[in-house]
Design an enzyme around this catalytic site. Structure first.
Site, short mmCIF file in Angstrom:
data_model
loop_
_atom_site.label_atom_id
_atom_site.label_comp_id
_atom_site.label_asym_id
_atom_site.label_seq_id
_atom_site.Cartn_x
_atom_site.Cartn_y
_atom_site.Cartn_z
N CYS A 79 -6.19 -7.21 9.25
CA CYS A 79 -7.77 -6.85 9.32
C CYS A 79 -8.64 -7.97 9.26
O CYS A 79 -8.61 -8.67 10.27
CB CYS A 79 -7.82 -6.10 7.85
SG CYS A 79 -9.53 -5.26 8.04
N HIS A 180 -4.67 -1.92 7.87
CA HIS A 180 -3.86 -2.10 6.62
C HIS A 180 -2.57 -1.72 6.65
O HIS A 180 -2.43 -0.56 5.90
CB HIS A 180 -4.64 -1.72 5.50
CG HIS A 180 -6.01 -2.44 5.37
ND1 HIS A 180 -6.04 -3.83 4.71
CD2 HIS A 180 -7.34 -2.32 5.68
CE1 HIS A 180 -7.44 -4.07 4.65
NE2 HIS A 180 -8.09 -3.19 5.54
N GLU A 182 -0.25 -2.08 4.55
CA GLU A 182 -0.06 -1.98 3.05
C GLU A 182 -0.57 -0.66 2.63
O GLU A 182 -0.16 -0.33 1.23
CB GLU A 182 -0.52 -3.22 2.33
CG GLU A 182 -2.06 -3.40 1.91
CD GLU A 182 -2.48 -4.06 2.92
OE1 GLU A 182 -2.27 -4.01 4.21
OE2 GLU A 182 -3.73 -4.42 2.89
#
Lengths: 198, 241
Positions: A79, A180, A182
């Protein structure tokens, strides 16, 4: 071992947790002497570009990052962390980035809602080991107002939003993911796993 | 949520227990939910540590973004929630009593993590007023104007709940949603009233919302998230697979 760089702007636990899920050990640190021991580094990020660069410098992480990249060791920016890899950003002013990848960071055009937030698809334009077992048109989770405009042909995947911006990039040992991983379920975890195996 | 449990009410009252929040969160994550929102309706200060535990445990268990709201009054409260693993914070009462909190939060943590929740109730003549304190206090704020003000102050998203429709399963208040999506350029999440899958579709098709929130139909397993997505896909709404 993977080192996750803490430059005091972000919640790092979710990145570390995601590595745990794919069975990869990582540590979080804000100290250059610790981080330089890592084989691979992750530069995550949420926040503003200028502040991030300032924190990186103040914490004495700038040189360590440059050395790591120049030594050819894998570096992944996520990001804002991806945007920091570039030469310059126009987020709330004009700021110099790490300059590891040539190009600029720009605001989305006025025709779309900003931030670009939510799930969107990736379109793979160039294969790379980091994309192993990553499906074309996979949905991943984005939160950002700015996008990168590389000078060189470093784009691995693009995503359509206002324009077709680079969502994954690679320049040799330097990788950037605009979304993202994650927070992107299976696709995101696969990318992190691939990064740990590069 | 109320006292650490998932609950669902009707028109903001008559709460029914709907299970353990972390268990529910994990279930929705595996079922394909795109995001989760936890709203603590008690939001008392002694409840704070229960909430932080839930945030921490949820962050450990799920790999989709989640928002936490209820009782957030300062940027320190926000920081606490974000550091514990929440991706976004939602503010409601405090955004009205102290609108500066929207801008301060946006400046400190980025507009992407500031969700302003608006509880709207239809007034006379087709306009809607903003309610606070979990729907107990009426304000003189007009919902459309307030939504625009939130956007100007740096809200990243608006979660718009129709109090008239909440828990009724009569469908979203399409008129209300339309007015707000037409007035702001930030994402609007439709909330309050979803009773079947067609209601979800109507919000996208007629009111141009960016996301739909549903509680009752999922909490009590009337529909699965997979069924909802399948239905929307069949109607040509782009949904994540």
């Amino acid at each position: 071992m993977i080192g996750i760089i803490d430059y005091h702007l972000n919640n790092l636990r979710s990145v570390q947790k995601a590595f745990e899920k794919v069975g990869v050990q990582s540590f979080v640190s804000d100290t250059a002497s610790e981080l330089q021991k890592a084989e691979r580094l992750v530069l995550p990020g949420v926040g503003a570009f200028g502040q991030a660069m300032e924190n990186i410098r103040t914490l004495g992480l700038h040189e360590m990052l440059m050395n790591h990249a120049i030594a050819g060791r894998p570096l992944l920016g996520i990001c804002l962390g991806m945007q920091l890899l570039f030469t310059k950003s126009y987020e709330l002013g004009e700021y110099e980035g790490l300059g590891l990848v040539s190009g600029e960071v720009k605001l989305f055009p006025g025709s779309v809602k900003v931030p670009h937030m939510g799930w969107n698809q990736i379109e793979i334009v160039q294969q790379s080991p980091i994309l192993k077992n990553v499906q074309e048109k996979s949905f991943v989770y984005f939160v950002h107002s700015y996008f990168v405009e590389p000078k060189e042909n470093v784009t691995l995947s693009r995503t359509e939003y206002g324009n077709r911006f680079p969502s994954i990039i690679q320049q040799k040992n330097i990788y950037g993911i605009q979304f993202h991983p994650e927070k992107s379920q299976a696709t995101g975890l696969q990318l992190l796993k691939n990064f740990s195996e590069l | 949520m109320d006292k650490g449990r998932v609950v669902k009410g009707t028109n903001f009252i008559e709460l029914v227990d709907a299970g353990d929040p972390v268990v529910q969160a994990k279930f929705y994550d595996s079922e394909g939910a795109d995001e989760l929102i936890f709203l603590d309706i008690t939001a008392s200060s002694d409840n704070r540590s229960t909430m932080l535990d839930i945030v921490r445990n949820t962050a450990e268990e799920v790999s989709i973004p989640f928002t936490i709201g209820g009782g957030i009054r300062t940027t320190d409260d926000m920081r606490e929630m974000l550091r514990s693993g929440a991706d976004k914070v939602s503010i409601n009462t405090a955004s009205v009593t102290n609108p500066q909190l929207i801008s301060d939060g946006a400046e400190k943590f980025g507009v992407q993590c500031i969700v302003v929740a608006i509880d709207a109730k239809r007034d006379v003549n087709d306009n809607w007023k903003v309610f606070i304190h979990g729907g107990r206090t009426k304000t003189e704020l007009d919902v459309i104007e307030w939504a625009q003000q939130c956007e100007q102050r740096g809200a990243g998203e608006i979660m718009l709940t129709s109090m008239d429709r909440d828990g009724t399963k009569d469908g979203y208040d399409i008129e209300l949603l339309k007015r707000v999506t037409g007035a702001v350029r930030i994402p609007v999440i439709a909330s309050g009233g979803a009773g079947n899958l067609d209601h979800l579709y109507q919000a996208f098709a007629q009111a141009d919302v960016d996301a739909v929130l549903a509680a009752s139909i999922f909490h009590f397993r009337q529909f699965t998230i997979a069924q909802a997505k399948e239905f929307l896909r069949s109607k040509n709404i782009l949904v994540r697979t």
